[in-house]
Each structure stands twice: as structure tokens, then as C-alpha cells.
Design a protein around this motif. Structure first.
Motif, PDB file in Angstrom:
ATOM      1  N   TYR A 275      70.531  80.792  26.518  1.00  0.00           N
ATOM      2  CA  TYR A 275      69.334  80.049  26.899  1.00  0.00           C
ATOM      3  C   TYR A 275      68.148  80.577  26.107  1.00  0.00           C
ATOM      4  O   TYR A 275      68.144  81.722  25.659  1.00  0.00           O
ATOM      5  N   PHE A 276      67.158  79.723  25.903  1.00  0.00           N
ATOM      6  CA  PHE A 276      65.928  80.093  25.217  1.00  0.00           C
ATOM      7  C   PHE A 276      64.869  80.480  26.251  1.00  0.00           C
ATOM      8  O   PHE A 276      64.824  79.900  27.335  1.00  0.00           O
ATOM      9  N   TYR A 277      64.020  81.433  25.879  1.00  0.00           N
ATOM     10  CA  TYR A 277      62.940  81.840  26.779  1.00  0.00           C
ATOM     11  C   TYR A 277      61.674  82.122  25.976  1.00  0.00           C
ATOM     12  O   TYR A 277      61.715  82.838  24.977  1.00  0.00           O
ATOM     13  N   SER A 278      60.567  81.540  26.419  1.00  0.00           N
ATOM     14  CA  SER A 278      59.256  81.778  25.806  1.00  0.00           C
ATOM     15  C   SER A 278      58.355  82.499  26.808  1.00  0.00           C
ATOM     16  O   SER A 278      57.728  81.858  27.657  1.00  0.00           O
ATOM     17  N   PRO A 279      58.281  83.838  26.755  1.00  0.00           N
ATOM     18  CA  PRO A 279      57.438  84.571  27.699  1.00  0.00           C
ATOM     19  C   PRO A 279      55.958  84.335  27.420  1.00  0.00           C
ATOM     20  O   PRO A 279      55.484  84.560  26.310  1.00  0.00           O
ATOM     21  N   TYR A 280      55.271  83.859  28.430  1.00  0.00           N
ATOM     22  CA  TYR A 280      53.847  83.510  28.317  1.00  0.00           C
ATOM     23  C   TYR A 280      53.592  82.585  27.126  1.00  0.00           C
ATOM     24  O   TYR A 280      52.594  82.706  26.414  1.00  0.00           O
TER      25      TYR A 280
ATOM     26  N   TRP B 295      65.937  75.739  28.163  1.00  0.00           N
ATOM     27  CA  TRP B 295      64.788  76.439  27.584  1.00  0.00           C
ATOM     28  C   TRP B 295      63.799  76.724  28.708  1.00  0.00           C
ATOM     29  O   TRP B 295      63.332  75.806  29.370  1.00  0.00           O
ATOM     30  N   ARG B 296      63.499  77.987  28.911  1.00  0.00           N
ATOM     31  CA  ARG B 296      62.533  78.388  29.948  1.00  0.00           C
ATOM     32  C   ARG B 296      61.205  78.739  29.290  1.00  0.00           C
ATOM     33  O   ARG B 296      61.150  79.566  28.379  1.00  0.00           O
TER      34      ARG B 296
ATOM     35  N   VAL C 162      59.304  84.707  35.810  1.00  0.00           N
ATOM     36  CA  VAL C 162      59.824  85.956  35.253  1.00  0.00           C
ATOM     37  C   VAL C 162      58.670  86.936  35.070  1.00  0.00           C
ATOM     38  O   VAL C 162      58.708  88.064  35.537  1.00  0.00           O
ATOM     39  N   GLN C 163      57.622  86.477  34.387  1.00  0.00           N
ATOM     40  CA  GLN C 163      56.426  87.286  34.195  1.00  0.00           C
ATOM     41  C   GLN C 163      55.503  87.117  35.411  1.00  0.00           C
ATOM     42  O   GLN C 163      55.673  86.191  36.198  1.00  0.00           O
ATOM     43  N   PRO C 164      54.524  88.011  35.555  1.00  0.00           N
ATOM     44  CA  PRO C 164      53.603  87.875  36.687  1.00  0.00           C
ATOM     45  C   PRO C 164      52.936  86.498  36.737  1.00  0.00           C
ATOM     46  O   PRO C 164      52.331  86.066  35.751  1.00  0.00           O
ATOM     47  N   LYS C 165      53.065  85.822  37.865  1.00  0.00           N
ATOM     48  CA  LYS C 165      52.406  84.530  38.043  1.00  0.00           C
ATOM     49  C   LYS C 165      50.995  84.728  38.580  1.00  0.00           C
ATOM     50  O   LYS C 165      50.095  83.936  38.310  1.00  0.00           O
TER      51      LYS C 165
ATOM     52  N   TYR D  92      48.778  81.718  37.314  1.00  0.00           N
ATOM     53  CA  TYR D  92      49.276  80.873  36.236  1.00  0.00           C
ATOM     54  C   TYR D  92      50.200  79.785  36.790  1.00  0.00           C
ATOM     55  O   TYR D  92      50.570  79.801  37.962  1.00  0.00           O
ATOM     56  N   ILE D  93      50.592  78.865  35.906  1.00  0.00           N
ATOM     57  CA  ILE D  93      51.417  77.744  36.382  1.00  0.00           C
ATOM     58  C   ILE D  93      52.884  78.140  36.566  1.00  0.00           C
ATOM     59  O   ILE D  93      53.671  77.371  37.110  1.00  0.00           O
ATOM     60  N   GLY D  94      53.251  79.334  36.115  1.00  0.00           N
ATOM     61  CA  GLY D  94      54.610  79.818  36.362  1.00  0.00           C
ATOM     62  C   GLY D  94      55.628  79.351  35.342  1.00  0.00           C
ATOM     63  O   GLY D  94      55.290  78.856  34.267  1.00  0.00           O
ATOM     64  N   ALA D  95      56.903  79.501  35.701  1.00  0.00           N
ATOM     65  CA  ALA D  95      58.008  79.216  34.776  1.00  0.00           C
ATOM     66  C   ALA D  95      58.580  77.820  34.997  1.00  0.00           C
ATOM     67  O   ALA D  95      58.650  77.334  36.139  1.00  0.00           O
ATOM     68  N   TRP D  96      59.044  77.213  33.877  1.00  0.00           N
ATOM     69  CA  TRP D  96      59.600  75.856  33.903  1.00  0.00           C
ATOM     70  C   TRP D  96      60.821  75.805  32.999  1.00  0.00           C
ATOM     71  O   TRP D  96      60.827  76.382  31.916  1.00  0.00           O
TER      72      TRP D  96
END
Length: 328
Positions: A67-72, A102-103, A129-132, A304-308
Motif C-alpha cells: 500500500y502507498f502512504y503519504s504522511p502529512y 493509497w492512504r 496514523v499521524q497526530p490528528k 487536521y482532517i485525518g487519514a483517508w
């Protein structure tokens, strides 16, 4: 419009700085992820007036899927035309590389319009995953004003630690930081056992400490009577600071000194001296003891808007979600 950046690593941080991005989008963080065995790649899409960019980390799943992940990230403007081209490129790569989803986790404040835009693009909200929720300290304020904005007990703890002879040391070189890693890991194990949170491996923190470049890692330690009683990691990228990891001695004779409080305050002063404008206290979720600790320093709370997630393979995504439930 442009697409994937393959041979322009030195230019990448300039893009991140221009778009006000987090250290998690930096080249140095990508290099760190690569050292953990993951793959990273970068994408930039531009038109005359806007830029949309992100760094993607490729995480392994079972049976040679990923899976792909884009932190912030992504960073920049979520304009429909750019976004459409962006998604087209990501979907093409996803088909070629067995990507299940993709997250993304944009560092953008909670915004109903943006959330509706993501939903219309096929994204589903998921666990962050990261602080919301976090707290940002404005370090452009004068020292006296920063101190005044802290709670009474926090000011008392800072003064008590100083009067009692607690000394703050700052490790910046690889050698200095390397000497602190075993101490930090030992303190962290005891802290995590008491407070019930998960930690990374000892080697993980060692590799974080060795990050260098535009992203700087400093380790602050509090020393009392020749003994290290607290250790904290801070990340500095551009004019932003982040309070990452912290651990302290649980000996009763040291608790009254509140060394983590003195370290965090000392980090503000050091950061101000070095031109840092904000300190992100990194995760202030309600109901956690450390959120009250961080709240005591004042500042502004940000949500923040969080993870999607954008799903490319629905059956495997369903199995992934089920597996996550059982692995809690």
C-alpha cells in the motif's frame, strides 16, 4: 504539468519548504524510511498558479502486495484539474505494482469542503496514523510571554528544576546522540510499561537520531547529580520544530523535579535562538495523560482532517481491515 520526480532529490526539499510541508515529507525522512527497507517516491504536479506534491512510502503487505502512504501529504492546492491528473498517475502505478490502497493524511485543518472533495474522489475516512490533534507553540513571542502562557504548575516545575540543579544538555552530533540512545531506550521501556503505550525497536530510535541534512534531530537530556533522568527527541525542519519522543526516570526521588517539563521549556528557548518559529507538541488527543502535560504549555490546538484511503483492490482491502482488527 509534471509527474514523478526520479532524479531530483536535492530539489525536493525546496518544494516541501515552498508548500509549508512537514518534516515527514522531507528527503531525509524518505532516506530514513529507505533504511528501514521501504521504498519512497515523489510526485509534483504544477500549472501556472498552483502546485500539488507528495512523497509516497511503499509499505509491504502479505503475498507481495503493497500500500502507498503519504504522511502529512499531499501538499499544496487540491485543485480539481491537478488532482485529476495526480490520481490518474497514482492509479496507473497502483495497477502496475500491486498496490491495494493509497492512504493520505494531509496536514490541513479540519475542513468540511475538503472532506467532501476527497469523498467525491473516492476516498474513505480511516484511522489516523499521524497526530490528528496537536498543539502549536508560537516561538516568535518573547520568552516572558511564552512563560506567562504556561499554567502555574508548569512555571513552578520549570523554576524548581532550575533551582534544584537539573542541567539540560543538548546532543547534536552523531557521537553525542549515539551515547544517549541506550539510556533513552532503557528509560522508554520503563515509561511504556507504566503508561501502556507501544514503542519502536531500539534500532529505530538509533536510526532516527542519525538523520541529518535539512532535517535535524536534537536530543535533549536532563541530568541531576550526575544521572540522566529524562531524554527527549526533537526534529527541526525549516522554521518548524517537533517534539517527538520522550522518556524519564520513574524513581520517586526524581518525579518531583518534572524533568520532561524543564526539557520542553528549554527546547523552546534553544529553538527561538536558532530561528525556529513554531514548536509542534505532536499529538494531544483527549483522554491521554500527556495531552494535559502538553496543554499546560499554552499554544493553539489544531485539528487536521485525518487519514483517508483510496482503495484499488476492494477484496484485499477488506481482508487488510479485518486483519488489523484482530492484530490490535
Amino acid at each position: 504539468m509534471s509527474a514523478e520526480l526520479k532524479n531530483e532529490q536535492q530539489e525536493w526539499n525546496k518544494v516541501v519548504f515552498q508548500l509549508g510541508g512537514s518534516f515527514l515529507e522531507s528527503k531525509e525522512w524518505a532516506d530514513f524510511q529507505n533504511s528501514l527497507g521501504k521504498q519512497t517516491r515523489r510526485f509534483v504536479f504544477k500549472d501556472k498558479n498552483s502546485t500539488l506534491a507528495t512523497q509516497i512510502i511503499k509499505h509491504p503487505l502479505k503475498f507481495n502486495y503493497f500500500y502507498f502512504y503519504s504522511p502529512y501529504g499531499p501538499l499544496g492546492d487540491f485543485k480539481k484539474e491537478l488532482w485529476t491528473e495526480f490520481l490518474k498517475e497514482i492509479k496507473k502505478i497502483a495497477r502496475e505494482e500491486k498496490i491495494v490502497f493509497w492512504r493520505i493524511e494531509p496536514e490541513k485543518q479540519k475542513n468540511e469542503d475538503l472532506e467532501e472533495f476527497l469523498k467525491s474522489s473516492g476516498f474513505k475516512k480511516t484511522k489516523s496514523v499521524q497526530p490528528k490533534i496537536t498543539r502549536i507553540i508560537d516561538l516568535t513571542k518573547k520568552e516572558e510571554e511564552l512563560l506567562k502562557e504556561t499554567e502555574h504548575d508548569t512555571r513552578y516545575s520549570i523554576r524548581l528544576a532550575s533551582r534544584s540543579g537539573v542541567e539540560i544538555k543538548i546532543a547534536e552530533t552523531k557521537e553525542e546522540k549515539g551515547e544517549l540512545i541506550p539510556v533513552f531506550n532503557e528509560l522508554l521501556k520503563k515509561t511504556s510499561l507504566e503508561q501502556g503505550f507501544k514503542t519502536y525497536s531500539d534500532d529505530y530510535y538509533k536510526k532516527v537520531s542519525e538523520i541529518d541534512g535539512d532535517l535535524k534531530i536534537k536530543i535533549f537530556s536532563a541530568v541531576f547529580n550526575g544521572e540522566i533522568i529524562a531524554v527527549s527527541f526533537f526534529a527541526f525542519f525549516g522554521d518548524k520544530g517537533h517534539y517527538l519522543y520522550s522518556a524519564s526516570s520513574k524513581k520517586s526521588e526524581y518525579r518531583r523535579l518534572n524533568a520532561p517539563t524543564f526539557i520542553l521549556w528549554s527546547s523552546f528557548l534553544d529553538a527561538k535562538k536558532n530561528g525556529i518559529k513554531t514548536m509542534d507538541l505532536w499529538d494531544t488527543r483527549p483522554g491521554k495523560g500527556y495531552s494535559e502535560f502538553k496543554k499546560s504549555f499554552g499554544g493553539k490546538e489544531i485539528e487536521y482532517i485525518g487519514a483517508w484511503d483510496l482503495v484499488f483492490n476492494k477484496p484485499l482491502y477488506f481482508l487488510y481491515k479485518i486483519a488489523k482488527l484482530f492484530l490490535k
